[in-house]
Design an enzyme around this catalytic site. Structure first.
Site, PDB file in Angstrom:
ATOM      1  N   LYS A   1      -2.264   8.236   3.710  1.00 28.07           N
ATOM      2  CA  LYS A   1      -0.885   8.193   4.224  1.00 28.07           C
ATOM      3  C   LYS A   1       0.084   7.921   3.067  1.00 28.07           C
ATOM      4  O   LYS A   1      -0.329   7.793   1.923  1.00 28.07           O
ATOM      5  CB  LYS A   1      -0.761   7.139   5.326  1.00 28.07           C
ATOM      6  CG  LYS A   1      -1.895   7.130   6.331  1.00 28.07           C
ATOM      7  CD  LYS A   1      -2.074   8.420   7.130  1.00 28.07           C
ATOM      8  CE  LYS A   1      -3.161   8.204   8.181  1.00 28.07           C
ATOM      9  NZ  LYS A   1      -3.576   9.385   8.904  1.00 28.07           N
TER      10      LYS A   1
HETATM   11  C1  LIG Z   1      -4.614   8.702  10.133  1.00 23.33           C
HETATM   12  C2  LIG Z   1      -4.268   8.862  11.539  1.00 23.33           C
HETATM   13  C3  LIG Z   1      -4.714   7.964  12.521  1.00 23.33           C
HETATM   14  C4  LIG Z   1      -5.701   6.871  12.226  1.00 23.33           C
HETATM   15  O1  LIG Z   1      -5.256   5.935  11.311  1.00 23.33           O
HETATM   16  P1  LIG Z   1      -6.289   4.836  10.729  1.00 23.33           P
HETATM   17  O2  LIG Z   1      -5.392   3.852  10.058  1.00 23.33           O
HETATM   18  O3  LIG Z   1      -7.192   5.549   9.790  1.00 23.33           O
HETATM   19  O4  LIG Z   1      -7.005   4.250  11.889  1.00 23.33           O
HETATM   20  C5  LIG Z   1      -4.265   8.138  13.815  1.00 23.33           C
HETATM   21  N1  LIG Z   1      -3.451   9.146  14.147  1.00 23.33           N
HETATM   22  C6  LIG Z   1      -3.020  10.041  13.244  1.00 23.33           C
HETATM   23  C7  LIG Z   1      -2.082  11.117  13.669  1.00 23.33           C
HETATM   24  C8  LIG Z   1      -3.429   9.947  11.908  1.00 23.33           C
HETATM   25  O5  LIG Z   1      -3.015  10.854  11.020  1.00 23.33           O
END
Ligand SMILES: *Cc1c(COP(=O)(O)O)cnc(C)c1O
Length: 389
Positions: free
Chosen positions: A187
């Site tokens: 992210k």
């Molecule tokens: C990355 C992501 C998640 C999960 O996030 P984590 O922190 O890895 O649990 C959930 N929804 C979307 C749309 C994502 O891109």
């Protein structure tokens, strides 16, 4: 051969110093750094409450629980998302009701949401996919009309903005009832792993705090500060969804970098847009006039006659990493029986490619990626359609 990665987190001395500070302080989880990260995060997005948790998946789980989502309930969402979106609904023993995405872009089509509402609909879980804000104004209006709360999966959307009642606002204020963020390294900012819930509802926030720490009635930080002996109780089944102070301290440093990171991503995405305009068979992503993406990912769509895998392979052969676009949960085993008819979601998975983008990426590399893409597309074109013929 020099390689261009698809993503690269921006971590440095500030983050290293921050973890050192926490380690030497002796308090390493759910302490002052977590509290400070929460209040700084809340101020950044403009929310009254922010609650830090272990990741965005656990944030989504707690958000759904706070709305009372349980066995037999339906939650309207997209299949075209990282599978954690659907899994969080499954954790509550509820059923994800998948609707298709818009004709252009990778976000939920609000026109399909209303038709999916039934007496069992307990929530709408929309996703700001790849950091691009979804049409919240339309979705929140549908939610209000049917008295159904809205959760925003903002995993990718820290720093993204939406025009709301005439002003630009950060995603996560939230505009629905609860927003959930991720700090996974893929992210825009990272704490290794980590998540955040934002809301303006103090009751929801209280529940998040209770459930993230085993349902403990008096948090350990409060007991530590008390001059009286305090016995805690466990009146509800909770979870261990805590964020550590090491993560939170890194998050605070990352929050400091965020405005610069988003600015750089927007500049590079603009450059991509200009250059890709000249590549036949490749469509650049577009922002609605009410949306400003943080460009967590830059995802292009190939013409249907171009083979996704061979385009990606040609680029990898010259050292450029790409990823296929967003997956669809209904094409994976746990959701194969959802009975979903989602042609646009399936076309998006089959024909989209995520190109390299990170804040410190040199502009020359953006040009190199587009050059390689142009060559790869030409090679992948069915023989009769090649420009040379
Ligand atoms: C990355 C992501 C998640 C999960 O996030 P984590 O922190 O890895 O649990 C959930 N929804 C979307 C749309 C994502 O891109």
């Amino acid at each position: 051969m020099r390689k261009i990665p698809v993503a690269l987190p921006n971590l440095g001395e500030e983050e290293a110093e921050a973890t050192r500070r926490v380690i030497l302080s002796g308090w390493v989880t759910q302490g002052p750094e977590v509290a400070a990260f929460e209040s700084e995060f809340a101020a950044y997005v403009g929310a009254s409450h922010a609650c830090a948790v272990s990741n965005c998946t656990t944030a989504l789980h707690l958000a759904l629980l706070a709305l009372g989502v349980g066995e037999g309930d339906e939650v309207i969402t997209v299949s075209h998302s990282f599978i954690a979106t659907a899994n969080a609904i499954t954790y509550c023993r509820a059923k994800p009701v998948f609707v298709d995405i818009e004709a252009t872009g990778f976000n939920i089509d609000p026109a399909l949401v209303e038709a999916a509402v039934t007496p069992r609909t307990r929530a709408i879980l929309c996703v700001h996919q790849l950091g691009m804000p979804c049409d919240l104004a339309a979705i929140v209006a549908i939610g209000r009309r049917h008295a159904i709360p809205v959760i925003e999966d903002a995993a990718c959307a820290i720093g993204s903005e939406i025009e709301w009642e005439g002003a630009w606002q950060k995603v996560g204020r939230p505009h629905g009832d609860i927003a959930c963020f991720s700090f996974h390294p893929r992210k825009v900012i990272t704490t290794g792993d980590g998540g955040m819930l934002t809301t303006n509802n103090p009751q929801y926030d209280q529940k998040f705090r209770l459930w993230r720490q085993h349902g403990m009635s008096v948090p350990d930080a409060v007991r530590h500060a008390s001059s009286q002996v305090v016995f805690e109780a466990y009146n509800e089944v909770g979870f261990n969804y805590r964020m550590t102070d090491l993560q939170a301290a890194v998050g605070r440093a990352q929050l400091g970098r965020l405005p610069g990171i988003v600015e750089a991503r927007r500049r590079l995405a603009g450059l991509y847009g200009d250059l890709i305009g000249g590549v036949e068979g490749v469509a650049a992503p577009v922002e609605a006039n009410w949306a400003r993406s943080n460009w967590q990912s830059y995802c292009v769509t190939l013409a249907p006659d171009l083979d996704q895998r061979s385009v990606m392979q040609s680029m990898l052969d010259v050292g450029i990493a790409t990823r296929r676009g967003i997956m669809n949960a209904h094409l994976e085993t746990p959701y194969a029986n959802a009975g979903a008819n989602l042609p646009r979601s399936e076309a998006a998975q089959a024909h989209s490619i995520i190109l390299p983008l990170y804040d410190r990426m040199p502009e020359a590399d953006v040009q190199a990626v587009v050059n390689a893409l142009e060559v790869a597309v030409e090679a992948a074109r069915p023989i009769l359609h090649r420009a040379a013929v």
